[in-house]
Design a protein around this motif. Sequence first.
Motif, PDB file in Angstrom:
ATOM      1  N   GLU A 193       0.835  -1.205   0.000  1.00  0.00           N
ATOM      2  CA  GLU A 193       0.000   0.000   0.000  1.00  0.00           C
ATOM      3  C   GLU A 193       0.869   1.253   0.000  1.00  0.00           C
ATOM      4  O   GLU A 193       0.555   2.245  -0.672  1.00  0.00           O
ATOM      5  CB  GLU A 193      -0.923  -0.004   1.224  1.00  0.00           C
ATOM      6  CG  GLU A 193      -1.798   1.232   1.351  1.00  0.00           C
ATOM      7  CD  GLU A 193      -2.748   1.419   0.183  1.00  0.00           C
ATOM      8  OE1 GLU A 193      -3.116   2.575  -0.094  1.00  0.00           O
ATOM      9  OE2 GLU A 193      -3.110   0.412  -0.477  1.00  0.00           O
ATOM     10  N   PHE A 194       1.991   1.210   0.729  1.00  0.00           N
ATOM     11  CA  PHE A 194       2.899   2.365   0.792  1.00  0.00           C
ATOM     12  C   PHE A 194       3.507   2.660  -0.575  1.00  0.00           C
ATOM     13  O   PHE A 194       3.628   3.817  -0.978  1.00  0.00           O
ATOM     14  CB  PHE A 194       4.007   2.097   1.811  1.00  0.00           C
ATOM     15  CG  PHE A 194       5.045   3.184   1.869  1.00  0.00           C
ATOM     16  CD1 PHE A 194       4.797   4.348   2.591  1.00  0.00           C
ATOM     17  CD2 PHE A 194       6.250   3.043   1.206  1.00  0.00           C
ATOM     18  CE1 PHE A 194       5.747   5.354   2.642  1.00  0.00           C
ATOM     19  CE2 PHE A 194       7.201   4.050   1.247  1.00  0.00           C
ATOM     20  CZ  PHE A 194       6.954   5.214   1.963  1.00  0.00           C
ATOM     21  N   LEU A 195       3.886   1.597  -1.314  1.00  0.00           N
ATOM     22  CA  LEU A 195       4.570   1.774  -2.594  1.00  0.00           C
ATOM     23  C   LEU A 195       3.627   2.047  -3.750  1.00  0.00           C
ATOM     24  O   LEU A 195       4.007   2.708  -4.724  1.00  0.00           O
ATOM     25  CB  LEU A 195       5.413   0.529  -2.914  1.00  0.00           C
ATOM     26  CG  LEU A 195       6.622   0.273  -2.018  1.00  0.00           C
ATOM     27  CD1 LEU A 195       7.269  -1.051  -2.392  1.00  0.00           C
ATOM     28  CD2 LEU A 195       7.633   1.404  -2.134  1.00  0.00           C
ATOM     29  N   PHE A 196       2.404   1.503  -3.658  1.00  0.00           N
ATOM     30  CA  PHE A 196       1.528   1.559  -4.828  1.00  0.00           C
ATOM     31  C   PHE A 196       0.166   2.204  -4.561  1.00  0.00           C
ATOM     32  O   PHE A 196      -0.680   2.225  -5.438  1.00  0.00           O
ATOM     33  CB  PHE A 196       1.308   0.137  -5.363  1.00  0.00           C
ATOM     34  CG  PHE A 196       2.572  -0.556  -5.741  1.00  0.00           C
ATOM     35  CD1 PHE A 196       3.224  -0.219  -6.913  1.00  0.00           C
ATOM     36  CD2 PHE A 196       3.121  -1.519  -4.913  1.00  0.00           C
ATOM     37  CE1 PHE A 196       4.406  -0.850  -7.266  1.00  0.00           C
ATOM     38  CE2 PHE A 196       4.300  -2.162  -5.262  1.00  0.00           C
ATOM     39  CZ  PHE A 196       4.951  -1.823  -6.442  1.00  0.00           C
ATOM     40  N   GLY A 197      -0.052   2.718  -3.370  1.00  0.00           N
ATOM     41  CA  GLY A 197      -1.335   3.316  -3.055  1.00  0.00           C
ATOM     42  C   GLY A 197      -1.251   4.827  -2.920  1.00  0.00           C
ATOM     43  O   GLY A 197      -0.262   5.382  -2.422  1.00  0.00           O
ATOM     44  N   GLY A 198      -2.277   5.525  -3.367  1.00  0.00           N
ATOM     45  CA  GLY A 198      -2.370   6.966  -3.187  1.00  0.00           C
ATOM     46  C   GLY A 198      -1.485   7.768  -4.116  1.00  0.00           C
ATOM     47  O   GLY A 198      -0.852   7.254  -5.043  1.00  0.00           O
ATOM     48  N   THR A 199      -1.419   9.073  -3.851  1.00  0.00           N
ATOM     49  CA  THR A 199      -0.645   9.976  -4.707  1.00  0.00           C
ATOM     50  C   THR A 199       0.852   9.732  -4.599  1.00  0.00           C
ATOM     51  O   THR A 199       1.608  10.059  -5.506  1.00  0.00           O
ATOM     52  CB  THR A 199      -0.937  11.433  -4.324  1.00  0.00           C
ATOM     53  OG1 THR A 199      -0.636  11.621  -2.929  1.00  0.00           O
ATOM     54  CG2 THR A 199      -2.406  11.774  -4.565  1.00  0.00           C
ATOM     55  N   ARG A 200       1.287   9.159  -3.483  1.00  0.00           N
ATOM     56  CA  ARG A 200       2.707   8.853  -3.321  1.00  0.00           C
ATOM     57  C   ARG A 200       3.189   7.919  -4.423  1.00  0.00           C
ATOM     58  O   ARG A 200       4.310   8.063  -4.936  1.00  0.00           O
ATOM     59  CB  ARG A 200       2.938   8.211  -1.954  1.00  0.00           C
ATOM     60  CG  ARG A 200       4.390   7.920  -1.632  1.00  0.00           C
ATOM     61  CD  ARG A 200       4.522   7.085  -0.387  1.00  0.00           C
ATOM     62  NE  ARG A 200       3.850   7.678   0.761  1.00  0.00           N
ATOM     63  CZ  ARG A 200       2.698   7.238   1.265  1.00  0.00           C
ATOM     64  NH1 ARG A 200       2.083   6.193   0.705  1.00  0.00           N
ATOM     65  NH2 ARG A 200       2.144   7.824   2.304  1.00  0.00           N
ATOM     66  N   ALA A 201       2.370   6.949  -4.792  1.00  0.00           N
ATOM     67  CA  ALA A 201       2.752   5.994  -5.821  1.00  0.00           C
ATOM     68  C   ALA A 201       2.916   6.681  -7.172  1.00  0.00           C
ATOM     69  O   ALA A 201       3.801   6.308  -7.956  1.00  0.00           O
ATOM     70  CB  ALA A 201       1.701   4.889  -5.921  1.00  0.00           C
ATOM     71  N   VAL A 202       2.088   7.694  -7.439  1.00  0.00           N
ATOM     72  CA  VAL A 202       2.214   8.431  -8.694  1.00  0.00           C
ATOM     73  C   VAL A 202       3.542   9.180  -8.728  1.00  0.00           C
ATOM     74  O   VAL A 202       4.246   9.199  -9.752  1.00  0.00           O
ATOM     75  CB  VAL A 202       1.037   9.414  -8.866  1.00  0.00           C
ATOM     76  CG1 VAL A 202       1.182  10.199 -10.177  1.00  0.00           C
ATOM     77  CG2 VAL A 202      -0.290   8.670  -8.839  1.00  0.00           C
ATOM     78  N   ASP A 203       3.903   9.795  -7.604  1.00  0.00           N
ATOM     79  CA  ASP A 203       5.194  10.489  -7.518  1.00  0.00           C
ATOM     80  C   ASP A 203       6.344   9.520  -7.760  1.00  0.00           C
ATOM     81  O   ASP A 203       7.299   9.836  -8.494  1.00  0.00           O
ATOM     82  CB  ASP A 203       5.352  11.143  -6.145  1.00  0.00           C
ATOM     83  CG  ASP A 203       4.310  12.227  -5.892  1.00  0.00           C
ATOM     84  OD1 ASP A 203       3.804  12.793  -6.885  1.00  0.00           O
ATOM     85  OD2 ASP A 203       3.992  12.475  -4.721  1.00  0.00           O
ATOM     86  N   LEU A 204       6.271   8.342  -7.153  1.00  0.00           N
ATOM     87  CA  LEU A 204       7.314   7.341  -7.348  1.00  0.00           C
ATOM     88  C   LEU A 204       7.367   6.879  -8.798  1.00  0.00           C
ATOM     89  O   LEU A 204       8.448   6.641  -9.346  1.00  0.00           O
ATOM     90  CB  LEU A 204       7.070   6.143  -6.421  1.00  0.00           C
ATOM     91  CG  LEU A 204       7.311   6.364  -4.932  1.00  0.00           C
ATOM     92  CD1 LEU A 204       6.888   5.127  -4.133  1.00  0.00           C
ATOM     93  CD2 LEU A 204       8.776   6.680  -4.663  1.00  0.00           C
ATOM     94  N   PHE A 205       6.212   6.766  -9.439  1.00  0.00           N
ATOM     95  CA  PHE A 205       6.167   6.346 -10.839  1.00  0.00           C
ATOM     96  C   PHE A 205       6.866   7.373 -11.731  1.00  0.00           C
ATOM     97  O   PHE A 205       7.582   7.015 -12.668  1.00  0.00           O
ATOM     98  CB  PHE A 205       4.722   6.144 -11.270  1.00  0.00           C
ATOM     99  CG  PHE A 205       4.565   5.713 -12.705  1.00  0.00           C
ATOM    100  CD1 PHE A 205       4.931   4.431 -13.100  1.00  0.00           C
ATOM    101  CD2 PHE A 205       4.059   6.592 -13.650  1.00  0.00           C
ATOM    102  CE1 PHE A 205       4.789   4.035 -14.423  1.00  0.00           C
ATOM    103  CE2 PHE A 205       3.912   6.197 -14.975  1.00  0.00           C
ATOM    104  CZ  PHE A 205       4.276   4.920 -15.363  1.00  0.00           C
ATOM    105  N   VAL A 206       6.652   8.653 -11.444  1.00  0.00           N
ATOM    106  CA  VAL A 206       7.345   9.700 -12.195  1.00  0.00           C
ATOM    107  C   VAL A 206       8.855   9.581 -12.009  1.00  0.00           C
ATOM    108  O   VAL A 206       9.638   9.715 -12.967  1.00  0.00           O
ATOM    109  CB  VAL A 206       6.850  11.091 -11.752  1.00  0.00           C
ATOM    110  CG1 VAL A 206       7.679  12.194 -12.412  1.00  0.00           C
ATOM    111  CG2 VAL A 206       5.379  11.266 -12.106  1.00  0.00           C
ATOM    112  N   VAL A 207       9.274   9.307 -10.779  1.00  0.00           N
ATOM    113  CA  VAL A 207      10.701   9.108 -10.500  1.00  0.00           C
ATOM    114  C   VAL A 207      11.220   7.891 -11.271  1.00  0.00           C
ATOM    115  O   VAL A 207      12.319   7.925 -11.838  1.00  0.00           O
ATOM    116  CB  VAL A 207      10.944   8.947  -8.991  1.00  0.00           C
ATOM    117  CG1 VAL A 207      12.405   8.592  -8.717  1.00  0.00           C
ATOM    118  CG2 VAL A 207      10.565  10.220  -8.244  1.00  0.00           C
ATOM    119  N   ASP A 208      10.424   6.814 -11.295  1.00  0.00           N
ATOM    120  CA  ASP A 208      10.805   5.628 -12.067  1.00  0.00           C
ATOM    121  C   ASP A 208      11.133   6.009 -13.507  1.00  0.00           C
ATOM    122  O   ASP A 208      12.193   5.633 -14.043  1.00  0.00           O
ATOM    123  CB  ASP A 208       9.662   4.601 -12.088  1.00  0.00           C
ATOM    124  CG  ASP A 208       9.324   4.057 -10.727  1.00  0.00           C
ATOM    125  OD1 ASP A 208      10.191   4.103  -9.836  1.00  0.00           O
ATOM    126  OD2 ASP A 208       8.189   3.584 -10.558  1.00  0.00           O
TER     127      ASP A 208
END
Length: 364
Positions: A192-207
């Motif tokens: 949930e931490f890695l793939f849930g909520g707006t945080r996951a979108v930010d991480l995806f952009v970083v990816d």
Amino acid sequence: MGRRIPEVDILKGLCIVTIVASHAGYGILWFSYVFVYGFYFVAGYTYSRKPLGQFVRGKLVRLYLPFVVAHLISIPVYALQHVVSGGTYSVITDAGYLLDILLFDAAGGITAAAWYLFPMVVVLFLFYFLSGALGAKGVGVLSLVAYAALAALPGHALEFTWNDCAWVVNVIVGLLLFSAGYLLRHSDGVEEFLFGGTRAVDLFVVDCMVLLVIYKSGYGMEIRAGRIPNYALNTLILVFGMHFLWFFSRIIARSSLAARAASLAGRCSLQIMLYHVMCFFPSTMIVRALYGLSWPQTWARNYSDGLATVLNMAFGLVIPIFGTILMERFRRWHGQRAEGRGPDQAVSAAELSGSGDSTVRTKR
């Protein structure tokens, strides 16, 4: 009760279609290997421990026997190639090739697409036995130490090859990703931490940014041959690449047509790969005959002739998917007859999906 995970089927579909596309000349250098890595990761995510006998039978039926059957069928295909190509390809006549098939060591020529099956099987058995002794976290730590040892002693593991690949390197990397996928599934809150909520979108952009920068840097690798020039960059590819694939599959899952198409390809991933191995060339021969194209000198170049490339990809994807659908319908019809149900009584989605690779046990 077993249920399919849509994101898993979609991820497998993205991986197999990208691999076929890369063979068609549309790969992005090392980025194609991110999708090969994805198979190890998703295999760990869907892994569930079973009794030893059931586990061994399952892997024999799902991986080893299809490998053997596909390669046995490839023998007459080689013979047909020999005729069509005017002698470019040699006909297999010695018994040594049959022994190689039985020993899981026959990836070459038109069967080259099956190279990763051997390290995958080794990873599955290693995780089964090591997790029984050390636990899943222990296997994760052990694989991380082995990966660090590869980085400290580059080149030494390349001496060990089997099934046309540097299997030691692939097994260590594969075990690390397999363990990561398993631990992600069974760690409370991490997914949930890695793939849930707006945080996951930010991480995806970083990816996307990290992978793009590494690609633009000109970094080259070939995991099949075990050549990893820079382990620091490769580690970034593993970390950000797996998050990219998993989150991207969740984005696709929100669509309608794309999700169904990718999910269907994912459910047929093994069949697509085996068709890729055993009878891709007959369809390629038909395409080349229709367009009057000369026979290429290497198997990979069968994909690289403009419109013929598109037609070859269509053959390589549509035919095994269509065949898989027919087999699913036959199994459903046979199951209805065995249970004494009428043809108008539908089988539930859970019953149909319970035997698939992408199933997990629902938690009570």
